[in-house]
Design an enzyme around this catalytic site. Sequence first.
Site, short mmCIF file in Angstrom:
data_model
loop_
_atom_site.label_atom_id
_atom_site.label_comp_id
_atom_site.label_asym_id
_atom_site.label_seq_id
_atom_site.Cartn_x
_atom_site.Cartn_y
_atom_site.Cartn_z
N LYS A 29 0.72 -1.08 0.19
CA LYS A 29 -0.06 -0.08 -0.05
C LYS A 29 0.88 1.38 -0.11
CE LYS A 29 -4.04 -1.80 2.39
NZ LYS A 29 -5.03 -1.91 3.50
N SER A 51 -0.91 0.97 6.07
CA SER A 51 -1.17 -0.04 7.39
C SER A 51 -2.25 -0.96 6.96
CB SER A 51 -1.34 0.71 8.57
OG SER A 51 -1.74 -0.04 9.68
N ASP A 52 -1.94 -2.18 7.36
CA ASP A 52 -2.98 -3.39 7.38
C ASP A 52 -3.24 -4.38 8.50
OD1 ASP A 52 -4.41 -4.46 4.60
OD2 ASP A 52 -4.03 -6.10 5.73
N GLN A 53 -4.26 -4.94 8.76
CA GLN A 53 -4.57 -5.73 9.75
C GLN A 53 -5.20 -6.95 9.40
OE1 GLN A 53 -8.12 -4.86 12.56
NE2 GLN A 53 -6.16 -3.95 13.95
#
Length: 206
Positions: A63, A79-81
């Site tokens: 990203k 950011s990623d989760q």
Amino acid sequence: MDVNVTDQKIKPLDIILASSSQTRKDLMNRLGLAYQCISPDIDESPQGENHADDLAKRLAFEKAKVIAEQHPHAIVIGSDQVAWREHAPQDFIGKPLTIDKAIQQLQANSGKNVYFSTALSVQHLASNFKQTLVEHYHVKFRDLTLAEIERYIELDQPLHCAGSFKCESLGISLFEQMIGQDQTTLMGMPMIQMCGILRKLGIQLP
């Protein structure tokens, strides 16, 4: 990879959040910095990863990379989760998207520990700076009845949230315990770590 940056200060106006998430925007707004949002167009499906950490880290990096390549003089934050249940980091819990799927997820979460691998990638290509990391947080769900689950979904509409809840909203009522060093990790972007990285890049906080 962590690369030393130059002594040149980077203007706060050059910060880009590579996200369209309102929750991540709200977290950024806490800092009082000028920034803009650009949503990256990437494929978020797994590519053979067998641990939530690996998937979250790759997606956060990609990203940020997509936007950083378009704006090399900007500080870009991705950011990623990825959510997963205890002892099963290879079984990713995605966004439910439908009410029936949300009910299924919350029934599976009932009485269980649910873990969150939240990755952060900050990139400033003009100075060859790239730092990507993963933070962890987990919650213990209390035992939930079907009526409670259905009522919660109707009120909070968590259909675009991994695990089918919004911790910043009514989702807090579903928990028995929250465990971790930084609650913003659970919300989708580890702010303590991010503030430290921004200070490395010359951004004054506070």
